[in-house]
Design a protein around this motif. Structure first.
Motif, PDB file in Angstrom:
ATOM      1  N   ILE A 128       0.855  -1.185   0.000  1.00 32.81           N
ATOM      2  CA  ILE A 128       0.000   0.000   0.000  1.00 32.81           C
ATOM      3  C   ILE A 128       0.889   1.232   0.000  1.00 32.81           C
ATOM      4  O   ILE A 128       1.782   1.360   0.831  1.00 32.81           O
ATOM      5  CB  ILE A 128      -0.931  -0.014   1.235  1.00 32.81           C
ATOM      6  N   THR A 129       0.638   2.134  -0.910  1.00 29.40           N
ATOM      7  CA  THR A 129       1.450   3.333  -1.051  1.00 29.40           C
ATOM      8  C   THR A 129       0.918   4.460  -0.174  1.00 29.40           C
ATOM      9  O   THR A 129      -0.270   4.467   0.188  1.00 29.40           O
ATOM     10  CB  THR A 129       1.448   3.818  -2.511  1.00 29.40           C
ATOM     11  N   PRO A 130       1.765   5.428   0.153  1.00 31.05           N
ATOM     12  CA  PRO A 130       1.278   6.607   0.887  1.00 31.05           C
ATOM     13  C   PRO A 130       0.168   7.337   0.124  1.00 31.05           C
ATOM     14  O   PRO A 130      -0.746   7.888   0.728  1.00 31.05           O
ATOM     15  CB  PRO A 130       2.527   7.484   1.018  1.00 31.05           C
ATOM     16  N   GLU A 131       0.220   7.287  -1.205  1.00 29.93           N
ATOM     17  CA  GLU A 131      -0.818   7.919  -2.017  1.00 29.93           C
ATOM     18  C   GLU A 131      -2.165   7.211  -1.820  1.00 29.93           C
ATOM     19  O   GLU A 131      -3.212   7.858  -1.743  1.00 29.93           O
ATOM     20  CB  GLU A 131      -0.433   7.907  -3.507  1.00 29.93           C
ATOM     21  N   GLN A 132      -2.125   5.870  -1.739  1.00 30.52           N
ATOM     22  CA  GLN A 132      -3.351   5.110  -1.518  1.00 30.52           C
ATOM     23  C   GLN A 132      -3.942   5.439  -0.150  1.00 30.52           C
ATOM     24  O   GLN A 132      -5.138   5.618  -0.007  1.00 30.52           O
ATOM     25  CB  GLN A 132      -3.071   3.606  -1.621  1.00 30.52           C
ATOM     26  N   ALA A 172      -3.529   8.220   1.540  1.00 31.16           N
ATOM     27  CA  ALA A 172      -4.072   9.588   1.459  1.00 31.16           C
ATOM     28  C   ALA A 172      -5.433   9.589   0.766  1.00 31.16           C
ATOM     29  O   ALA A 172      -6.346  10.307   1.182  1.00 31.16           O
ATOM     30  CB  ALA A 172      -3.091  10.495   0.715  1.00 31.16           C
ATOM     31  N   GLU A 173      -5.592   8.772  -0.262  1.00 30.99           N
ATOM     32  CA  GLU A 173      -6.865   8.668  -0.976  1.00 30.99           C
ATOM     33  C   GLU A 173      -7.950   8.092  -0.053  1.00 30.99           C
ATOM     34  O   GLU A 173      -9.081   8.592  -0.028  1.00 30.99           O
ATOM     35  CB  GLU A 173      -6.680   7.765  -2.199  1.00 30.99           C
ATOM     36  N   HIS A 208     -12.651   8.304   3.479  1.00 32.12           N
ATOM     37  CA  HIS A 208     -13.229   7.666   4.660  1.00 32.12           C
ATOM     38  C   HIS A 208     -12.895   8.336   5.989  1.00 32.12           C
ATOM     39  O   HIS A 208     -13.445   7.947   7.010  1.00 32.12           O
ATOM     40  CB  HIS A 208     -12.758   6.210   4.753  1.00 32.12           C
ATOM     41  N   GLY A 209     -11.973   9.273   6.002  1.00 37.87           N
ATOM     42  CA  GLY A 209     -11.518   9.830   7.281  1.00 37.87           C
ATOM     43  C   GLY A 209     -10.355   9.009   7.814  1.00 37.87           C
ATOM     44  O   GLY A 209      -9.412   8.735   7.092  1.00 37.87           O
ATOM     45  N   ASP A 210     -10.454   8.598   9.063  1.00 32.95           N
ATOM     46  CA  ASP A 210      -9.357   7.854   9.681  1.00 32.95           C
ATOM     47  C   ASP A 210      -9.134   6.503   9.007  1.00 32.95           C
ATOM     48  O   ASP A 210     -10.082   5.825   8.610  1.00 32.95           O
ATOM     49  CB  ASP A 210      -9.639   7.611  11.169  1.00 32.95           C
ATOM     50  N   VAL A 211      -7.861   6.153   8.877  1.00 35.92           N
ATOM     51  CA  VAL A 211      -7.457   4.851   8.349  1.00 35.92           C
ATOM     52  C   VAL A 211      -6.570   4.195   9.396  1.00 35.92           C
ATOM     53  O   VAL A 211      -5.717   4.837  10.002  1.00 35.92           O
ATOM     54  CB  VAL A 211      -6.692   4.998   7.008  1.00 35.92           C
ATOM     55  N   TRP A 212      -6.794   2.913   9.626  1.00 35.26           N
ATOM     56  CA  TRP A 212      -6.083   2.157  10.653  1.00 35.26           C
ATOM     57  C   TRP A 212      -5.335   0.995  10.019  1.00 35.26           C
ATOM     58  O   TRP A 212      -5.810   0.411   9.046  1.00 35.26           O
ATOM     59  CB  TRP A 212      -7.077   1.612  11.679  1.00 35.26           C
ATOM     60  N   LYS A 213      -4.206   0.662  10.599  1.00 36.84           N
ATOM     61  CA  LYS A 213      -3.425  -0.494  10.151  1.00 36.84           C
ATOM     62  C   LYS A 213      -3.321  -1.464  11.320  1.00 36.84           C
ATOM     63  O   LYS A 213      -2.910  -1.090  12.413  1.00 36.84           O
ATOM     64  CB  LYS A 213      -2.022  -0.049   9.726  1.00 36.84           C
ATOM     65  N   ASN A 224     -16.774  -5.005   7.129  1.00 39.57           N
ATOM     66  CA  ASN A 224     -17.339  -3.765   6.598  1.00 39.57           C
ATOM     67  C   ASN A 224     -16.378  -2.588   6.633  1.00 39.57           C
ATOM     68  O   ASN A 224     -16.576  -1.621   5.908  1.00 39.57           O
ATOM     69  CB  ASN A 224     -18.633  -3.424   7.333  1.00 39.57           C
ATOM     70  N   CYS A 225     -15.357  -2.649   7.460  1.00 36.76           N
ATOM     71  CA  CYS A 225     -14.377  -1.569   7.540  1.00 36.76           C
ATOM     72  C   CYS A 225     -13.111  -1.877   6.740  1.00 36.76           C
ATOM     73  O   CYS A 225     -12.211  -1.055   6.655  1.00 36.76           O
ATOM     74  CB  CYS A 225     -14.019  -1.292   9.004  1.00 36.76           C
ATOM     75  N   TRP A 226     -13.044  -3.035   6.143  1.00 31.53           N
ATOM     76  CA  TRP A 226     -11.876  -3.519   5.408  1.00 31.53           C
ATOM     77  C   TRP A 226     -11.612  -2.652   4.183  1.00 31.53           C
ATOM     78  O   TRP A 226     -12.502  -2.401   3.383  1.00 31.53           O
ATOM     79  CB  TRP A 226     -12.135  -4.955   4.979  1.00 31.53           C
ATOM     80  N   LEU A 227     -10.376  -2.194   4.043  1.00 30.38           N
ATOM     81  CA  LEU A 227      -9.956  -1.469   2.850  1.00 30.38           C
ATOM     82  C   LEU A 227      -9.030  -2.328   1.994  1.00 30.38           C
ATOM     83  O   LEU A 227      -9.155  -2.361   0.773  1.00 30.38           O
ATOM     84  CB  LEU A 227      -9.242  -0.169   3.240  1.00 30.38           C
ATOM     85  N   ALA A 228      -8.079  -2.998   2.629  1.00 36.56           N
ATOM     86  CA  ALA A 228      -7.123  -3.853   1.913  1.00 36.56           C
ATOM     87  C   ALA A 228      -6.370  -4.675   2.951  1.00 36.56           C
ATOM     88  O   ALA A 228      -6.405  -4.375   4.142  1.00 36.56           O
ATOM     89  CB  ALA A 228      -6.144  -3.011   1.100  1.00 36.56           C
ATOM     90  N   GLY A 229      -5.681  -5.690   2.475  1.00 31.81           N
ATOM     91  CA  GLY A 229      -4.840  -6.449   3.381  1.00 31.81           C
ATOM     92  C   GLY A 229      -4.846  -7.932   3.109  1.00 31.81           C
ATOM     93  O   GLY A 229      -5.395  -8.398   2.108  1.00 31.81           O
ATOM     94  N   ASP A 230      -4.220  -8.654   4.008  1.00 35.57           N
ATOM     95  CA  ASP A 230      -4.125 -10.101   3.913  1.00 35.57           C
ATOM     96  C   ASP A 230      -5.446 -10.721   4.364  1.00 35.57           C
ATOM     97  O   ASP A 230      -5.813 -10.624   5.538  1.00 35.57           O
ATOM     98  CB  ASP A 230      -2.975 -10.604   4.796  1.00 35.57           C
ATOM     99  N   MET A 231      -6.130 -11.365   3.450  1.00 34.75           N
ATOM    100  CA  MET A 231      -7.447 -11.940   3.731  1.00 34.75           C
ATOM    101  C   MET A 231      -7.413 -12.997   4.825  1.00 34.75           C
ATOM    102  O   MET A 231      -8.432 -13.274   5.439  1.00 34.75           O
ATOM    103  CB  MET A 231      -8.063 -12.528   2.458  1.00 34.75           C
TER     104      MET A 231
END
Length: 98
Positions: free
Chosen positions: A5-9, A11-12, A17-22, A61-68
């Motif tokens: 995941i890039t910093p640009e992604q 930021a998008e 969505h507002g806050d993004v969590w890892k 429902n909050c999933w954006l990307a990641g290891d399934m």
């Protein structure tokens, strides 16, 4: 995770969505957004009779990307579940009777 995941992604996602969590569990990573009222309402109604379902609904429902595997592997899911409450951000509130 195959695609980094890039910093640009990020930021998008924040713009949309507002806050993004890892969340990191061992070598697996997931990126999540904060839940909206609709997601929280649905998770709460289902979670009343099945508490584990609350976390499952929140994660999916909050999933954006990641290891399934975080969603499908019970051990990874349970580890991630311990952090999901932090997605629900409660702001300081004041109420004064007039």
């Amino acid at each position: 995770m195959k695609n980094e995941i890039t910093p640009e992604q990020i930021a998008e996602w924040k713009a949309k969505h507002g806050d993004v969590w890892k969340i990191t569990v061992e070598d697996k990573v997931a990126f999540l957004r904060s839940p909206d009222r609709k997601t929280l309402g649905y998770a709460s109604s289902v979670g009343a009779s099945d508490p584990m379902k609350f976390n499952e609904i929140l994660l999916k429902n909050c999933w954006l990307a990641g290891d399934m595997e975080i969603q499908t592997n019970d051990s990874l899911f349970l580890s991630a579940s311990s952090k999901l409450a932090q997605l629900i951000e409660i702001k300081e509130t004041e109420m004064v009777k007039l």
